[in-house]
Design a protein around this motif. Structure first.
Motif, PDB file in Angstrom:
ATOM      1  N   PHE A 280       0.831  -1.208   0.000  1.00 57.32           N
ATOM      2  CA  PHE A 280       0.000   0.000   0.000  1.00 57.32           C
ATOM      3  C   PHE A 280       0.865   1.258   0.000  1.00 57.32           C
ATOM      4  CE2 PHE A 280      -2.523   3.423   1.736  1.00 57.32           C
ATOM      5  CZ  PHE A 280      -3.761   3.246   1.142  1.00 57.32           C
ATOM      6  N   LEU A 281       1.941   1.251   0.780  1.00 53.26           N
ATOM      7  CA  LEU A 281       2.803   2.428   0.860  1.00 53.26           C
ATOM      8  C   LEU A 281       3.534   2.677  -0.467  1.00 53.26           C
ATOM      9  CD1 LEU A 281       4.273   2.053   4.459  1.00 53.26           C
ATOM     10  CD2 LEU A 281       2.417   3.552   3.684  1.00 53.26           C
ATOM     11  N   ILE A 282       3.885   1.612  -1.186  1.00 54.34           N
ATOM     12  CA  ILE A 282       4.486   1.781  -2.515  1.00 54.34           C
ATOM     13  C   ILE A 282       3.485   2.455  -3.452  1.00 54.34           C
ATOM     14  CG2 ILE A 282       5.297   0.527  -4.559  1.00 54.34           C
ATOM     15  CD1 ILE A 282       6.496  -1.545  -2.594  1.00 54.34           C
ATOM     16  N   TRP A 283       2.222   2.001  -3.388  1.00 52.53           N
ATOM     17  CA  TRP A 283       1.140   2.624  -4.172  1.00 52.53           C
ATOM     18  C   TRP A 283       1.045   4.114  -3.848  1.00 52.53           C
ATOM     19  CZ3 TRP A 283      -2.288   2.216  -8.021  1.00 52.53           C
ATOM     20  CH2 TRP A 283      -3.493   2.905  -7.970  1.00 52.53           C
ATOM     21  N   ALA A 284       1.079   4.453  -2.572  1.00 44.26           N
ATOM     22  CA  ALA A 284       0.994   5.860  -2.165  1.00 44.26           C
ATOM     23  C   ALA A 284       2.220   6.645  -2.625  1.00 44.26           C
ATOM     24  CB  ALA A 284       0.835   5.955  -0.649  1.00 44.26           C
ATOM     25  N   PHE A 285       3.387   6.022  -2.544  1.00 44.57           N
ATOM     26  CA  PHE A 285       4.620   6.703  -2.936  1.00 44.57           C
ATOM     27  C   PHE A 285       4.620   7.039  -4.431  1.00 44.57           C
ATOM     28  CE2 PHE A 285       9.082   6.659  -4.376  1.00 44.57           C
ATOM     29  CZ  PHE A 285       9.604   7.664  -3.566  1.00 44.57           C
ATOM     30  N   ILE A 286       4.069   6.157  -5.241  1.00 42.31           N
ATOM     31  CA  ILE A 286       3.973   6.417  -6.682  1.00 42.31           C
ATOM     32  C   ILE A 286       3.197   7.705  -6.937  1.00 42.31           C
ATOM     33  CG2 ILE A 286       2.942   5.592  -8.841  1.00 42.31           C
ATOM     34  CD1 ILE A 286       3.572   2.731  -7.858  1.00 42.31           C
ATOM     35  N   TRP A 287       2.090   7.853  -6.252  1.00 42.86           N
ATOM     36  CA  TRP A 287       1.258   9.050  -6.470  1.00 42.86           C
ATOM     37  C   TRP A 287       1.829  10.276  -5.787  1.00 42.86           C
ATOM     38  CZ3 TRP A 287      -1.355   8.644 -10.517  1.00 42.86           C
ATOM     39  CH2 TRP A 287      -1.861   7.405 -10.918  1.00 42.86           C
ATOM     40  N   LEU A 288       2.568  10.068  -4.722  1.00 42.16           N
ATOM     41  CA  LEU A 288       3.255  11.196  -4.091  1.00 42.16           C
ATOM     42  C   LEU A 288       4.225  11.832  -5.070  1.00 42.16           C
ATOM     43  CD1 LEU A 288       3.904  12.842  -1.510  1.00 42.16           C
ATOM     44  CD2 LEU A 288       5.627  11.104  -0.984  1.00 42.16           C
TER      45      LEU A 288
END
Length: 462
Positions: A280-288
């Motif tokens: 989930f955090l990788i997913w968030a980092f992509i959009w960050l």
């Protein structure tokens, strides 16, 4: 949780429940078996939980409230403020569409009753992500728009937040059964599609249902070792619920479950939970990196706020009642609702779901009837209500509307007066199973551990 006093710690064998009468269940209105209606914080941990829970509520409720409120209003407008929720034109169309696609879709799923699931995947697994990607493109091109973000989230959760309800319920079911689809070339994509793809748009950490919920909550069933147990505080109290919020928040982001699995030396499960969190955090980092922190917070992390607020309310409601003479009694400790307007995949048979978490949702009513015919619900004077749903019942509980609860309570023993019913409800809401308010005179036997399907803690089915 580990400090709770229990007996038979080394035994995995279930014990037979006492078949207490309704009179015995009623005669509990004394100080040794229930807490007072006043709630005072006890100890440093509880004071800290209240402070952190209050901060969670203050930060998240102003964001979640307007979206959920508009979703409820949307449903009311759709049905012209007539009838019950989910009876409007949108849901009539959904019913029709599921009917005309049933024949084709039933070839894809394991159980014919799940023929609607491919349509859900189309809606929230393809169309919704397309809308999400458009919003991200719009943000990257023109900057963040609060109006577009609000409309996106309203469409995402749907009228009366039913998209939210079905996604989380299907994440729940998928977590128990691993896949809802038949084996085939499409199963490479559809296996665990709700937890590992669709859930990303609803704030689901992918491993929380598959491991945290299924292995912890459904093994310990609201007992002392359940990381989202409600049983250490009176449930008819807003302040107690505020304390509970931080407990549910730590569960939702996999912290408390990882810690619990680590303590139990279930290291492989703990690592799977960690991987779900990193996913989930990788997913968030992509959009960050793509759209910046503001859009990432409001598009990626905001749905987690819904998760915490709404599902904490549901968990609080499903496990709000306890038998003072036997807090491990599953018939009292989980709520059953008859004729509920929002019975998503038969979740209203919550006792059955805890007894047989792996059975298909279609079989919940039949299993309920089996235990009714054997007299289990009657002899335990099970906690049953009618004509309500989990969210309504939650607010009725924390606002202490005992009159409404009494109106909707179903006395299966058919022996209680109205005043006795009201007293029974108050008692069951206020008694505590473990923690500083527990009745230490009760001998606990760990009967809550396991279910009729758990190979490690298998109970004997009737």
């Amino acid at each position: 949780h580990m400090t709770a006093e229990v007996t038979n710690k080394n035994s995995n064998k279930p014990t037979t429940r006492n078949q207490t009468s309704s009179k015995q269940h009623y005669e509990v209105g004394n100080d040794s078996t229930r807490t007072n209606c006043e709630f005072h914080l006890i100890g440093f941990e509880e004071h800290l939980s209240f402070i952190l829970g209050f901060l969670v509520l203050v930060c998240l409720l102003p964001l979640v409230g307007p979206v959920v409120g508009c979703a409820v209003l949307w449903d009311a407008l759709d049905r012209g403020f007539q009838g019950r929720p989910l009876e409007g034109k949108i849901f009539q169309f959904a019913t029709w569409f599921n009917k005309v696609t049933h024949s084709f879709n039933s070839r894809l799923v394991k159980n014919e009753s799940d023929a609607f699931v491919p349509n859900m995947v189309l809606l929230v697994g393809i169309l919704l992500p397309t809308l999400f990607f458009y919003c991200m493109w719009h943000t990257a091109t023109y900057g963040f728009s609060i109006t577009l973000c609000f409309v996106y989230h309203l469409l995402r959760i749907g009228p009366y937040f039913m998209n939210f309800a079905y996604v989380y319920t299907l994440c729940h079911k998928e977590g128990h059964s691993l896949s809802l689809f038949k084996n085939g070339p499409w199963n490479v994509i559809t296996k665990n599609v709700f937890n590992w793809w669709i859930g990303l748009f609803f704030g689901v950490f992918p491993s929380s249902f598959a491991y945290g919920h299924s292995i912890n909550h459904h093994r310990y069933n609201n007992g002392p070792l359940d990381v989202i147990s409600t049983a250490d505080k009176p449930r008819d109290n807003v302040k107690a619920f505020v304390c509970y919020l931080i407990r549910f928040f730590l569960y939702a982001i996999n912290i408390s479950t990882v810690y619990q699995f680590y303590k139990e030396k279930q290291y492989k499960v703990a690592l799977k939970m960690v991987w779900g969190t990193l996913y989930f955090l990788i997913w968030a980092f992509i959009w960050l990196k793509a759209v910046g922190p503001l859009a990432t917070v409001f598009y990626v992390f905001y749905p987690m706020a819904e998760n915490v607020i709404l599902l904490a309310c549901v968990a609080w409601c499903w496990h709000a009642f306890l038998d003072p003479s036997d807090p491990e009694d599953e018939y009292v400790g989980a709520v059953t609702i008859f004729n509920g307007p929002i019975n998503v995949l038969n979740e209203d048979f919550h006792v059955v779901h805890h007894q047989y978490p792996g059975i298909h949702w279609e079989n919940n009513p039949k299993t309920f009837e089996k235990h009714m015919k054997s007299g289990d619900y009657q002899s335990h004077l099970a906690t049953c209500f009618k004509d309500t749903h989990a969210f309504e019942l939650f607010f009725v509980i924390i606002l202490r509307n005992y009159e409404m609860m009494t109106d909707k309570f179903v006395d299966l023993s058919k022996t209680l007066t109205r005043e006795q019913t009201k007293e029974l409800i108050k008692t069951r809401l206020r008694v505590c199973w473990w923690g500083p308010r527990a009745n230490l005179n009760i001998k606990l036997e760990q009967k809550e551990i396991g279910n009729y399907e758990d190979p490690l803690h298998k109970k004997k089915a009737n």
